[in-house]
Design a protein around this motif. Structure first.
Motif, short mmCIF file in Angstrom:
data_model
loop_
_atom_site.label_atom_id
_atom_site.label_comp_id
_atom_site.label_asym_id
_atom_site.label_seq_id
_atom_site.Cartn_x
_atom_site.Cartn_y
_atom_site.Cartn_z
N ARG A 50 12.17 6.75 31.14
CA ARG A 50 12.44 5.34 31.01
C ARG A 50 11.91 4.61 32.23
O ARG A 50 12.21 4.98 33.36
CB ARG A 50 13.97 5.22 30.96
CG ARG A 50 14.51 3.98 30.37
CD ARG A 50 16.05 4.16 30.19
NE ARG A 50 16.55 3.12 29.33
CZ ARG A 50 16.92 1.93 29.78
NH1 ARG A 50 16.89 1.65 31.06
NH2 ARG A 50 17.34 1.01 28.93
N GLY A 89 16.08 -1.19 25.95
CA GLY A 89 16.37 -2.42 26.70
C GLY A 89 17.72 -2.38 27.40
O GLY A 89 18.04 -1.44 28.10
N ASP A 90 18.52 -3.41 27.18
CA ASP A 90 19.86 -3.49 27.77
C ASP A 90 20.82 -3.96 26.68
O ASP A 90 20.38 -4.31 25.58
CB ASP A 90 19.84 -4.43 28.98
CG ASP A 90 19.46 -5.85 28.60
OD1 ASP A 90 20.15 -6.46 27.76
OD2 ASP A 90 18.47 -6.37 29.15
N GLY A 122 13.01 -0.50 31.17
CA GLY A 122 13.66 0.31 30.14
C GLY A 122 12.70 0.82 29.08
O GLY A 122 13.07 1.63 28.24
N VAL A 151 19.99 -7.24 24.88
CA VAL A 151 18.79 -7.08 24.05
C VAL A 151 19.12 -6.29 22.79
O VAL A 151 18.65 -6.61 21.69
CB VAL A 151 17.67 -6.39 24.87
CG1 VAL A 151 16.53 -5.91 23.97
CG2 VAL A 151 17.13 -7.34 25.94
N PRO A 171 12.13 2.40 35.10
CA PRO A 171 13.41 2.03 35.71
C PRO A 171 13.70 0.52 35.68
O PRO A 171 14.87 0.13 35.74
CB PRO A 171 13.31 2.55 37.15
CG PRO A 171 11.86 2.84 37.37
CD PRO A 171 11.24 3.09 36.04
N ALA A 172 12.70 -0.32 35.62
CA ALA A 172 12.97 -1.76 35.58
C ALA A 172 13.04 -2.28 34.15
O ALA A 172 13.99 -2.96 33.77
CB ALA A 172 11.90 -2.52 36.35
#
Lengths: 263, 163
Positions: free
Chosen positions: A177, A99-100, A182, A103, A179-180
């Motif tokens: 991954r 995730g990011d 993850g 997250v 790209p949007a």
């Protein structure tokens, strides 16, 4: 989102009592999948039982030749754990690319494994590192845990308490991954411990699985050459708007070779 | 059915009656009047709603208000000093023109502080990777990255716009 009753038990026993008393209850860990699911009204539990208040479920430790990660440990804590980085750096790397960052501050290893999203990272780690899912009832080996799309061996009144990973001699995780989002279009965790080699794949099929043909070839020779002609079996893999099953089969081979090179 | 939730927001204890399904972002915006926290996508992707909970960046559209009970929450409104002096990250966004329309800015600033806290000395590539979950639809990333870099790793920013 439909409304529900919220509970924040302080102990595992209290959580288990709550879940057995409430047939339509759901457990919430980090909520990174469950809350979006509730927003879309794809689920409407009567109750949410939040495990965040149970301190025993959090933390990382080394126990003999295993790393033990509490079920409610968030991805960022695994990614930055000195114990994980020193013993299974491939696992720290995997946790750090879920995730990011926001997250990773909420999402948990237990939640990821209980959900068993086909494109989640941790299922690949559990398969590729021969992890064990520990619950309030029993220990479940990786090979017995993942049953199908969002389907695991967990029973309704079973809560993951920790995940145990034997420390490998070598391991690496490679991921294509999206790209949007993850998420793993395909992810491959390769590990080697003595004569044992494991190749765990996530993202490609309905749930995480092993590539036994690759494992046998790598056990003879742990080199990229040993698996240069091997790839996934497209018939068993998923097709969606992100990738055909044939492309996923191709990626399994490419990523496995990259993982062997990195390990 | 509602229940009372008490939390600390920008250093002050606040209470509100919320439904269990109330999101932290909704509590902040609709009940506490802190509309600096924006809701862009409401699907955990855009990062406009990032706030700090116990010092860590989280997406407030994907956390229940009741889950913030007893926690320390910091929003964009809590950064500047009482006399209006900007937080160093806000100042950096001003200096480096880290915004165009401004919608993503609160989340970008909150994430920028989180990045600088977690990764002092981060290089540009790392800052860009760490902004994975914060989207700027004006595509004004250059200034945003420079602003964050100027705080996380001051030596890494070239003073190009004064050239």
């Amino acid at each position: 989102m439909h409304n529900f009753d919220y509970h924040a038990p302080k102990s595992l026993d209290a959580a288990l009592t709550m879940i057995s008393d409430r047939e339509e209850a759901k457990i919430i860990a980090g909520g990174m999948t469950l809350l979006p699911t509730l927003k879309q009204r794809l689920a409407a539990p009567s109750d949410l039982i939040d495990l965040a208040g149970i301190a025993d479920l959090r933390g990382v430790k080394k126990d003999g030749n295993e790393i033990v990660i509490g079920a409610m440990t968030c991805h960022n804590d695994v990614a930055t754990s000195d114990i994980v980085k020193a013993n299974i750096p491939a696992l720290a790397k995997l946790a750090g690319i879920i995730g990011d960052p926001a997250v990773r501050h909420r999402g948990t290893i237990g939640g990821s494994l209980a959900n068993s999203d086909p494109a989640a990272d941790y299922p690949g780690a559990v398969m590729g590192l021969n992890g064990t899912i520990v619950t309030n009832k029993r220990s479940i080996k990786a090979d017995d845990y993942f049953l199908g799309l969002f389907e695991t061996a967990l029973e309704r009144d079973e809560i993951i308490t920790s995940v145990r990973f034997p420390i490998p001699e070598r391991a690496a995780y490679q991921k294509f991954r999206h790209p949007a989002s993850g998420y793993a279009v395909v992810g491959v965790m390769v590990s080697k411990t003595g004569a044992d080699v494991r190749v765990g794949v996530t993202g490609a099929g309905p749930c995480a699985f092993r590539m036994s043909e690759m494992e046998a070839a790598l056990a003879k020779s742990f080199t990229t050459d040993a698996i240069k002609d091997l790839k996934g079996n497209a018939d068993d893999l998923l097709s969606d708007i992100h990738s055909t099953n044939e492309y996923r089969a191709h990626l399994v081979g490419v990523l496995a070779r990259r993982a062997v090179a990195e390990a | 059915m509602t229940s009372k939730v008490t939390l600390t927001v920008n250093g002050k204890e606040r209470s509100a009656d919320v439904e269990a399904r109330t999101l932290l972002a909704e509590l902040l915006r609709d009940q506490l009047g802190l509309t600096g926290t924006h809701v862009g996508c409401d699907t955990t992707q855009c990062g406009c709603c990032v706030v700090h909970v116990d010092g860590k960046a989280v997406k407030s559209c994907t956390m229940l208000a009741v889950q913030a009970s007893g926690k320390q929450v910091t929003t964009i409104e809590g950064l500047a000093a009482a006399d209006g002096t900007l937080h160093p990250m806000q100042e950096a966004f001003r200096e480096h023109h880290g915004l165009q329309c401004g919608f993503c800015t609160p989340g970008m600033v909150m994430m920028g502080i989180d990045i600088a806290n977690r990764m002092p000395g981060a290089d540009e590539k790392t800052v860009r990777e760490q902004l994975e979950g914060n989207l700027c639809r004006c595509t004004g990333y250059q200034g945003i990255v420079e602003a964050i870099l100027s705080v996380a790793n001051p030596g890494a920013v070239k003073d190009h716009h004064h050239a």
